[in-house]
Write a protein that holds these residues in place. Structure first.
Motif, PDB file in Angstrom:
ATOM      1  N   VAL A 155      46.230 -53.782  -2.345  1.00  0.00           N
ATOM      2  CA  VAL A 155      47.132 -52.636  -2.230  1.00  0.00           C
ATOM      3  C   VAL A 155      46.598 -51.718  -1.138  1.00  0.00           C
ATOM      4  CG1 VAL A 155      48.107 -50.629  -3.401  1.00  0.00           C
ATOM      5  CG2 VAL A 155      47.763 -52.761  -4.667  1.00  0.00           C
ATOM      6  N   THR A 161      47.074 -46.223   1.660  1.00  0.00           N
ATOM      7  CA  THR A 161      48.154 -45.262   1.872  1.00  0.00           C
ATOM      8  C   THR A 161      49.267 -45.417   0.844  1.00  0.00           C
ATOM      9  OG1 THR A 161      49.118 -46.809   3.486  1.00  0.00           O
ATOM     10  CG2 THR A 161      47.715 -45.037   4.344  1.00  0.00           C
ATOM     11  N   THR A 162      49.375 -46.608   0.271  1.00  0.00           N
ATOM     12  CA  THR A 162      50.402 -46.840  -0.741  1.00  0.00           C
ATOM     13  C   THR A 162      49.995 -46.263  -2.098  1.00  0.00           C
ATOM     14  OG1 THR A 162      51.096 -48.875   0.384  1.00  0.00           O
ATOM     15  CG2 THR A 162      51.778 -48.605  -1.908  1.00  0.00           C
ATOM     16  N   SER A 163      48.754 -46.571  -2.495  1.00  0.00           N
ATOM     17  CA  SER A 163      48.243 -46.084  -3.779  1.00  0.00           C
ATOM     18  C   SER A 163      46.721 -46.109  -3.756  1.00  0.00           C
ATOM     19  CB  SER A 163      48.762 -46.961  -4.930  1.00  0.00           C
ATOM     20  OG  SER A 163      48.113 -46.629  -6.141  1.00  0.00           O
ATOM     21  N   SER A 171      44.575 -45.337  -6.042  1.00  0.00           N
ATOM     22  CA  SER A 171      44.040 -45.934  -7.271  1.00  0.00           C
ATOM     23  C   SER A 171      44.254 -47.443  -7.276  1.00  0.00           C
ATOM     24  CB  SER A 171      44.689 -45.298  -8.495  1.00  0.00           C
ATOM     25  OG  SER A 171      46.092 -45.515  -8.492  1.00  0.00           O
ATOM     26  N   GLY A 172      45.425 -47.880  -6.799  1.00  0.00           N
ATOM     27  CA  GLY A 172      45.688 -49.307  -6.715  1.00  0.00           C
ATOM     28  C   GLY A 172      44.766 -49.982  -5.726  1.00  0.00           C
ATOM     29  N   TRP A 173      44.491 -49.300  -4.615  1.00  0.00           N
ATOM     30  CA  TRP A 173      43.553 -49.838  -3.626  1.00  0.00           C
ATOM     31  C   TRP A 173      42.159 -49.996  -4.241  1.00  0.00           C
ATOM     32  CZ3 TRP A 173      39.200 -47.270  -1.664  1.00  0.00           C
ATOM     33  CH2 TRP A 173      38.556 -47.905  -0.588  1.00  0.00           C
TER      34      TRP A 173
END
Length: 313
Positions: free
Chosen positions: A167, A170-172, A174-176
């Motif tokens: 992920v 820049t998208t997420s 926490s997901g990264w």
């Protein structure tokens, strides 16, 4: 200092030239019938010969390499023979992913190795035994096996992290973090093992020096002596080991990215090497070489700051 930097850069450029020359030669000799790979097994001999001529594969290897060098110096790394995508675009689109893993591993290695190495050298007892166990595991377990174990335990069993995928930050954020934590830990294990031992040994040697006993006799707190004086002398050898291990991190990222299905340079490198996609493989060699040269320059600058004698060597 400027002379010191120029010398290191020139050394790096010579090394990069040697790597690209050797890499191009090996790819040319071991690439097989690349034109047929591109066109498929059902292509007739005349079509294959025309494709080879179009790609310049019928020319001597050094003539091909000379053309590649001229174009590369002009900023043109060519295009993939299989996908037609510009090599620079193919690399840049995935470079940030791989660098995030390698940078995270370097930071993790530095923090844990220095902390554990200093504690093992000063406290000894059970902390020293823990450091020895970690060193043994780090040297004995390959990155990919450790990566698989991390996936089985923390992703599939406990569900704390995502087992595969990536992920964008820049998208997420926490997901990264959930997608890079396990790969970074898998990459860092070997480095933690090696550099912890180096820090431990260097700190023990530094603590035996006369200047340490003198500082302690003046009533300077032990913590200040270690952080301000001992670590400064012990950091040089550890940085040297880290510079060598950084090359291993770049190579290990190729395998770890395959385990976690991360779209970094690893996937591109495996595919390009298997296909014999010379422009793409050469672009990867250049990108990796530049990254290693820059990192080693930063390490040399850090060592020069810690020990001015290094700048004169």
């Amino acid at each position: 200092m400027i002379t010191f930097i120029v010398r290191r850069l020139l050394t790096g450029l010579v090394l990069l030239a040697a790597i690209t020359t050797l890499g191009f030669t090996l790819l040319y000799l071991g690439g097989g019938d690349i034109a047929r790979k591109i066109l498929g097994e059902n292509a007739d001999e005349q079509t294959v010969a025309l494709k080879a001529q179009e790609l310049g594969l019928d020319r001597p290897v050094f003539a091909q390499y000379g053309d590649w060098v001229v174009n590369a110096l002009g900023g043109d790394l060519g295009a993939s023979w299989f996908s037609g995508q510009p090599v620079a675009a193919a690399i840049l689109s995935r470079l940030a992913v791989t660098l995030s893993l390698v940078t995270g591993a370097v930071v993790l290695i530095a923090i844990i190795s220095v902390t554990l190495g200093v504690l093992a050298a000063t406290k000894r007892e059970w902390i020293d035994r823990v450091a020895q166990v970690i060193a043994l595991l780090g040297f004995a377990i390959p990155n990919f096996l450790f990566a698989v174990a991390l996936v089985l335990l923390f992703a599939l069993t406990l569900g704390w992290f995502d087992p595969t995928g990536y992920v964008q930050f820049t998208t997420s954020p926490s997901g990264w973090a959930k997608t890079v934590t396990l790969p970074v830990v898998a990459l860092a294990l070997g480095g933690i093992a090696a550099i912890t031992q180096q820090v431990r040994g260097s700190v023990i040697d530094a603590l035996r020096n006369d200047y340490v006993r003198t500082l302690r006799s003046r009533g300077i707190p032990a913590r200040r002596v270690i952080l301000k004086h001992v670590l400064r002398n012990a950091a040089g050898p550890a940085l040297a080991v880290l510079a060598v291990y950084f090359v291993g991190l770049m190579g290990g990222a190729v395998i770890v990215e395959q385990v976690f299905a991360i779209p970094g340079l690893g996937q591109v490198a495996v595919q390009a090497t298997t296909q014999g996609d010379i422009p793409l493989v050469m672009g990867l060699l250049v990108a990796t070489g530049i990254i290693v040269i820059v990192f080693n320059l930063l390490v040399d600058l850090a060592q020069g700051w810690l020990n001015p004698k290094v700048r004169l060597s």
